[in-house]
Enzyme design. Structure first.
Site, mmCIF file in Angstrom:
data_model
loop_
_atom_site.group_PDB
_atom_site.id
_atom_site.type_symbol
_atom_site.label_atom_id
_atom_site.label_comp_id
_atom_site.label_asym_id
_atom_site.label_seq_id
_atom_site.Cartn_x
_atom_site.Cartn_y
_atom_site.Cartn_z
ATOM 1 N N LYS A 13 0.833 -1.218 0.000
ATOM 2 C CA LYS A 13 0.000 0.000 0.000
ATOM 3 C C LYS A 13 0.866 1.265 0.000
ATOM 4 O O LYS A 13 0.661 2.162 -0.810
ATOM 5 C CB LYS A 13 -0.941 0.013 1.221
ATOM 6 C CG LYS A 13 -1.907 -1.168 1.263
ATOM 7 C CD LYS A 13 -2.838 -1.102 2.457
ATOM 8 C CE LYS A 13 -2.161 -1.209 3.800
ATOM 9 N NZ LYS A 13 -1.447 -2.488 4.048
ATOM 10 N N ARG A 88 -9.368 0.827 9.032
ATOM 11 C CA ARG A 88 -8.954 -0.540 9.351
ATOM 12 C C ARG A 88 -10.046 -1.282 10.113
ATOM 13 O O ARG A 88 -9.849 -2.456 10.449
ATOM 14 C CB ARG A 88 -7.681 -0.505 10.195
ATOM 15 C CG ARG A 88 -6.395 -0.630 9.363
ATOM 16 C CD ARG A 88 -5.231 -0.551 10.334
ATOM 17 N NE ARG A 88 -4.045 -1.218 9.882
ATOM 18 C CZ ARG A 88 -2.999 -0.598 9.346
ATOM 19 N NH1 ARG A 88 -3.023 0.693 9.120
ATOM 20 N NH2 ARG A 88 -1.923 -1.290 9.019
ATOM 21 N N ARG A 127 11.640 -5.270 4.870
ATOM 22 C CA ARG A 127 11.281 -3.863 4.620
ATOM 23 C C ARG A 127 12.225 -2.922 5.362
ATOM 24 O O ARG A 127 12.610 -3.165 6.496
ATOM 25 C CB ARG A 127 9.845 -3.620 5.088
ATOM 26 C CG ARG A 127 9.470 -2.155 5.130
ATOM 27 C CD ARG A 127 7.986 -1.926 5.079
ATOM 28 N NE ARG A 127 7.271 -2.473 6.220
ATOM 29 C CZ ARG A 127 5.933 -2.463 6.305
ATOM 30 N NH1 ARG A 127 5.204 -1.973 5.315
ATOM 31 N NH2 ARG A 127 5.330 -2.979 7.356
ATOM 32 N N ARG A 160 11.422 -1.153 10.814
ATOM 33 C CA ARG A 160 10.368 -0.781 11.752
ATOM 34 C C ARG A 160 10.355 -1.726 12.954
ATOM 35 O O ARG A 160 10.528 -2.942 12.791
ATOM 36 C CB ARG A 160 9.009 -0.820 11.048
ATOM 37 C CG ARG A 160 8.710 0.440 10.295
ATOM 38 C CD ARG A 160 7.492 0.351 9.435
ATOM 39 N NE ARG A 160 6.314 -0.226 10.053
ATOM 40 C CZ ARG A 160 5.114 -0.267 9.476
ATOM 41 N NH1 ARG A 160 4.958 0.266 8.262
ATOM 42 N NH2 ARG A 160 4.090 -0.817 10.075
ATOM 43 N N ARG A 171 -0.153 -9.069 13.463
ATOM 44 C CA ARG A 171 -0.808 -8.035 12.636
ATOM 45 C C ARG A 171 -1.648 -8.665 11.521
ATOM 46 O O ARG A 171 -2.696 -8.138 11.156
ATOM 47 C CB ARG A 171 0.255 -7.097 12.050
ATOM 48 C CG ARG A 171 0.794 -6.153 13.117
ATOM 49 C CD ARG A 171 2.129 -5.599 12.750
ATOM 50 N NE ARG A 171 2.081 -4.700 11.627
ATOM 51 C CZ ARG A 171 3.157 -4.354 10.919
ATOM 52 N NH1 ARG A 171 4.337 -4.855 11.212
ATOM 53 N NH2 ARG A 171 3.037 -3.501 9.933
HETATM 54 P P1 ADP Z 1 2.175 -1.838 3.247
HETATM 55 O O1 ADP Z 1 2.204 -0.315 3.207
HETATM 56 O O2 ADP Z 1 0.966 -2.413 2.570
HETATM 57 O O3 ADP Z 1 2.368 -2.386 4.631
HETATM 58 P P2 ADP Z 1 4.741 -1.623 1.817
HETATM 59 O O4 ADP Z 1 4.399 -0.776 0.651
HETATM 60 O O5 ADP Z 1 5.531 -0.991 2.913
HETATM 61 O O6 ADP Z 1 3.410 -2.353 2.408
HETATM 62 O O7 ADP Z 1 5.487 -2.921 1.252
HETATM 63 C C1 ADP Z 1 5.943 -3.934 2.154
HETATM 64 C C2 ADP Z 1 7.308 -4.438 1.686
HETATM 65 O O8 ADP Z 1 7.147 -5.177 0.473
HETATM 66 C C3 ADP Z 1 8.304 -3.333 1.395
HETATM 67 O O9 ADP Z 1 9.574 -3.783 1.774
HETATM 68 C C4 ADP Z 1 8.203 -3.140 -0.127
HETATM 69 O O10 ADP Z 1 9.413 -2.672 -0.699
HETATM 70 C C5 ADP Z 1 7.878 -4.557 -0.599
HETATM 71 N N1 ADP Z 1 6.980 -4.598 -1.763
HETATM 72 C C6 ADP Z 1 5.945 -3.777 -2.027
HETATM 73 N N2 ADP Z 1 5.330 -4.155 -3.175
HETATM 74 C C7 ADP Z 1 5.989 -5.263 -3.616
HETATM 75 C C8 ADP Z 1 5.838 -6.118 -4.756
HETATM 76 N N3 ADP Z 1 4.864 -5.922 -5.654
HETATM 77 N N4 ADP Z 1 6.697 -7.149 -4.880
HETATM 78 C C9 ADP Z 1 7.679 -7.362 -3.962
HETATM 79 N N5 ADP Z 1 7.875 -6.589 -2.883
HETATM 80 C C10 ADP Z 1 7.043 -5.540 -2.698
HETATM 81 P P1 AMP Z 2 1.011 0.774 8.902
HETATM 82 O O1 AMP Z 2 2.129 1.759 8.757
HETATM 83 O O2 AMP Z 2 -0.189 1.114 8.071
HETATM 84 O O3 AMP Z 2 1.469 -0.658 8.720
HETATM 85 O O4 AMP Z 2 0.507 0.896 10.424
HETATM 86 C C1 AMP Z 2 1.371 0.563 11.510
HETATM 87 C C2 AMP Z 2 0.553 0.366 12.766
HETATM 88 O O5 AMP Z 2 -0.103 1.599 13.123
HETATM 89 C C3 AMP Z 2 -0.584 -0.672 12.663
HETATM 90 O O6 AMP Z 2 -0.141 -1.988 12.888
HETATM 91 C C4 AMP Z 2 -1.523 -0.185 13.776
HETATM 92 O O7 AMP Z 2 -1.057 -0.555 15.054
HETATM 93 C C5 AMP Z 2 -1.395 1.336 13.675
HETATM 94 N N1 AMP Z 2 -2.409 1.892 12.749
HETATM 95 C C6 AMP Z 2 -2.198 2.473 11.536
HETATM 96 N N2 AMP Z 2 -3.353 2.847 10.979
HETATM 97 C C7 AMP Z 2 -4.338 2.483 11.852
HETATM 98 C C8 AMP Z 2 -5.754 2.551 11.836
HETATM 99 N N3 AMP Z 2 -6.419 3.080 10.789
HETATM 100 N N4 AMP Z 2 -6.435 2.076 12.911
HETATM 101 C C9 AMP Z 2 -5.785 1.556 13.961
HETATM 102 N N5 AMP Z 2 -4.464 1.429 14.040
HETATM 103 C C10 AMP Z 2 -3.732 1.886 12.994
#
Ligand code: ADP
Ligand code: AMP
Length: 217
Positions: A13, A88, A127, A160, A171
């Protein structure tokens, strides 16, 4: 365009949101980034949010909804926005709907990035993120040009605190129990579109662009 991104943690995302925000000129709003900024600044919100985030749990709705209300009131959201990581829970979805309706607006699309569970652990433990601009990298799938440094702003990349194996599994469970019901919620409202998030990053982006161009406002 008013849109939200749905999908499990690690679906991509944040990665896709950066490109969508640039191409369609809408602000990218990530509740996770807002919490992480508050945690690093040790604000009261950050201290409270950290207790939940470190366990892999959701931050309570009340806190999260207030943050979004405040952020969507900003001038830059008047003509659209991209929410990444919000809503969420169905309760958060209802709050968003009510908030938009106050100004006679509504959501244009809920875009689901579909990724099966077996892909997620590898993505999240590899990541690396920039806490300054929110850019997200992967040590294998999407490395930064200079190891450990953000391509966009040059700041240090970090792992992270909630990207450990135990927290990731928690999660995903939380996602399945509390966030997945939003898929049906938006499908019932005819707002849901889905892309295959297992493709390469640029291929996922192409699929997303195809969908967004067809509904562009
Ligand atoms: P989210 O915001 O949904 O938690 P991220 O965008 O941070 O996910 O992506 C999670 C991890 O996967 C990151 O390390 C990113 O670089 C990697 N990633 C994202 N999209 C892809 C993809 N299509 N294929 C492989 N790795 C990906
Ligand atoms: P993210 O960066 O989207 O993976 O979010 C990291 C963490 O922040 C999540 O695992 C939750 O603990 C918290 N968080 C982010 N967005 C929300 C939301 N909309 N509602 C509740 N918790 C959230």
């Amino acid at each position: 365009m008013r849109m939200i991104l749905l999908g499990p943690p690690g679906a991509g995302k944040g990665t896709q949101a950066k490109s969508i925000s640039n191409k369609f000129s809408i602000p990218h709003i990530s509740t996770g980034d807002i919490f992480r900024k508050n945690i690093s600044e040790k604000t009261p919100l950050g201290i409270e949010a950290k207790k939940h985030i470190d366990k892999g749990h959701l931050v309570p709705d009340k806190l999260t909804i207030d943050i979004i209300k405040d952020r969507l009131n900003n001038e830059d959201c008047k003509n659209g926005f991209l929410l990444d990581g919000y809503p969420r829970t169905v309760n958060q979805g209802e709050a968003l709907k009510a908030l938009l309706e106050e100004d006679g607006n509504s959501l244009d699309i809920a875009l689901l990035i579909k990724v099966p569970r077996k892909f997620i652990l590898n993505r999240m433990t590899g990541r690396r993120v920039c806490l300054s601009c929110g850019a997200s990298y992967h040590i294998t799938f999407n490395p930064s040009k200079v190891e450990g440094k953000c391509d966009v702003c040059g700041c240090d990349l970090v792992q992270r605190a909630d990207d450990t194996e135990d927290t990731v599994n928690e999660r995903i469970d939380v996602y399945e129990a509390q966030t997945q019901p939003l898929i049906k919620y938006y499908d019932d409202k005819n707002l849901l579109s889905a892309v295959d998030g297992t493709l390469e990053i640029n291929e996922v982006f192409e699929s997303i662009c195809g969908i967004l161009e067809s509904i562009k406002k």
